[in-house]
Structures are given as structure tokens and as C-alpha cells.
Design a protein around this motif. Structure first.
Motif, PDB file in Angstrom:
ATOM      1  N   THR A 141      85.710  65.868  41.773  1.00 21.50           N
ATOM      2  CA  THR A 141      86.445  66.223  43.281  1.00 21.50           C
ATOM      3  C   THR A 141      86.451  67.383  43.566  1.00 21.50           C
ATOM      4  N   ALA A 169      89.250  60.066  36.855  1.00 18.45           N
ATOM      5  CA  ALA A 169      89.673  60.877  38.172  1.00 18.45           C
ATOM      6  C   ALA A 169      91.147  60.767  38.078  1.00 18.45           C
ATOM      7  N   TYR A 170      91.935  61.630  38.314  1.00 13.44           N
ATOM      8  CA  TYR A 170      93.179  61.664  38.514  1.00 13.44           C
ATOM      9  C   TYR A 170      93.955  61.118  39.441  1.00 13.44           C
ATOM     10  N   THR A 173      95.193  62.222  43.617  1.00 10.43           N
ATOM     11  CA  THR A 173      94.670  63.516  44.092  1.00 10.43           C
ATOM     12  C   THR A 173      94.631  63.618  45.642  1.00 10.43           C
ATOM     13  N   HIS A 189      87.081  66.767  50.190  1.00  9.40           N
ATOM     14  CA  HIS A 189      87.512  65.565  49.183  1.00  9.40           C
ATOM     15  C   HIS A 189      87.115  64.132  49.771  1.00  9.40           C
ATOM     16  N   ASP A 193      85.147  61.340  47.780  1.00 13.57           N
ATOM     17  CA  ASP A 193      85.741  59.877  47.525  1.00 13.57           C
ATOM     18  C   ASP A 193      84.736  58.684  47.948  1.00 13.57           C
TER      19      ASP A 193
END
Length: 241
Positions: A141, A169-170, A173, A189, A193
């Protein structure tokens, strides 16, 4: 009790040192470090579960973006005899630390040739090897969408048909960046995604949430289909750009 305490203190000291190293490297270049703390134990185990699931069969494994080795330490004891592990890390200070970790790890006594550390970028790894499992710790990301396309296309190229890519993936975010980032950064971002969502729709076999991590993270498993020539045409076109 004294022996356990000494061992426990050594582990805590090691994690403390790694935490400071991550902070220093993040200050130098957050785009390639991607986090301010190493992956926790629960996340490391979830990322390496595909390796454990195929034990005791010999496997070819690639770990990309290994950082200071938090996931590597969970991975090494899970490697069966006869397996091969290639570790890729672009940061020279992290790569040096990983070589020290491999050289002194008790699981590799008498098997030093089983693991190789490569200081390079994952998409630039020069190898004819194909892997049963790829474990990715790269901060996708943080990259440009075109670079994410190149990395993901390279991962699928490096996998054996039927092989598994596991990455994390956190959680949250995108929402956090929408509140704090510039409009340009938010668009970047969101584009990343969408790139990842396209791969997830095509290749995902499962997603798990690891709440016992700071911050919590989703772990994804993607599988390269058994039939060759499996990349959708539009993804191949984007990856060539």
C-alpha cells in the motif's frame, strides 16, 4: 526458572532492538520499510501457515520483504529437510541482519546451504527457481499502483502452478489515510486497493484477520491456478506498463 528468565529476557531485548531498528529505517524511508514495528508472533505464524500445512514435504519457499526477520524466525523451524528458502530484502542493513540470523539459527545446523539471502527488490529477483509458497512482507500500500502490478505479476510468475502466495494488509488503513492523507495520496492508495482487489477476486483462496497484532492485519492466501497461462489478459497488459 533462572534459565527461562534469561531466555525470555534475551527475546525481549531482541524485539526491543528490532523495534528501534524499524523506527530508524522508517524515518529513513517509510515507503520501503512500510511499518514502524516488526510483525507480531501471531501474524508471523499466520503468514507461514501454508508452509507448515505442507510439511514434511520438501518445499521451495520465497520470503520477500523480510525486514529484520520477525517472519523469518517463524518460518525457519517450519521448513522440512530438503526444503529451500530464498529471502529477498532490498534494505542493506536489514539484509545484513538477516544473514546473521540465518548463520546462527539453530534450525539450520548442518543445513546452511538451505537458505540464501538476496539483497534486491522482489520484482528484480534474477532466478529460474519456481516456488511452492511465497511469503510477502512488502508494504504494497506504500507503492505506486504500477509497481504493485509488477510485483504481483512477478509473484505469480515465480509460483509453481498450484503454489500459494501469502501476504498481509493492515486493517483500516484506507479509512485512516482518507482522514489524514492528501487528496493525491488518497487516490494513490485507492488505486493500489483496486489493483489488489482484482488479484483477490481472481486468485484468493482465503482471508483471515489477526487481531493479536499491532496494528491488526488481514492475511490473504492467493493461489496460482494449475493451468499455465493463467494471468488475465488485462492484468498482463497492466504489468507490462
Amino acid at each position: 526458572m533462572e534459565k527461562w528468565t534469561t531466555s525470555h529476557d534475551r527475546v525481549l531485548a531482541q524485539r526491543h532492538a528490532e523495534g528501534w531498528m524499524f523506527l530508524i529505517e522508517a524515518a529513513r524511508d517509510l515507503r520501503t520499510t512500510g511499518a514502524i514495528a516488526p510483525s507480531g508472533t501471531a501474524l508471523a505464524r499466520a503468514l507461514t501457515d501454508p508452509v507448515a500445512a505442507q510439511s514434511p514435504h520438501p518445499l521451495t519457499v520465497l520470503e520477500a520483504g523480510a525486514g529484520t526477520g520477525a517472519v523469518t524466525r517463524a518460518l525457519l523451524p517450519r521448513l522440512s529437510r530438503g526444503s529451500r528458502l530464498d529471502i529477498v530484502e532490498a534494505n542493506p542493513r536489514f539484509a545484513a541482519r538477516l544473514r546473521d540470523l540465518v548463520a546462527g539459527h539453530p534450525s539450520l545446523v548442518g543445513r546452511s546451504g538451505q537458505v540464501t539471502v538476496h539483497q534486491t527488490y522482489a520484482e528484480e529477483l534474477d532466478t529460474a527457481q519456481r516456488y511452492d509458497v511465497i511469503v510477502s512482507g512488502l508494504p504494497l500500500t506504500n507503492f505506486a499502483p504500477a509497481q504493485v502490478e509488477r510485483i504481483m505479476a512477478r509473484y505469480l510468475e515465480l509460483l509453481h502452478p498450484g503454489g500459494t502466495l501469502t501476504y498481509f494488509a493492515y486493517v483500516g488503513t484506507r479509512r485512516a489515510r482518507a482522514l489524514t492523507a492528501s487528496r493525491t495520496e488518497s487516490r494513490r492508495h485507492a488505486a493500489v486497493d483496486e489493483v489488489m482487489a482484482s488479484y483477490q477476486r481472481t486468485y484468493a483462496t482465503g482471508r483471515w484477520t489477526v487481531w493479536a497484532n499491532l496494528p491488526p492485519a488481514h492475511v490473504w492466501h492467493l493461489q496460482r491456478p494449475l493451468v499455465r497461462g493463467d494471468l488475465p489478459e488485462q492484468q498482463c497488459d497492466r504489468a507490462r506498463r
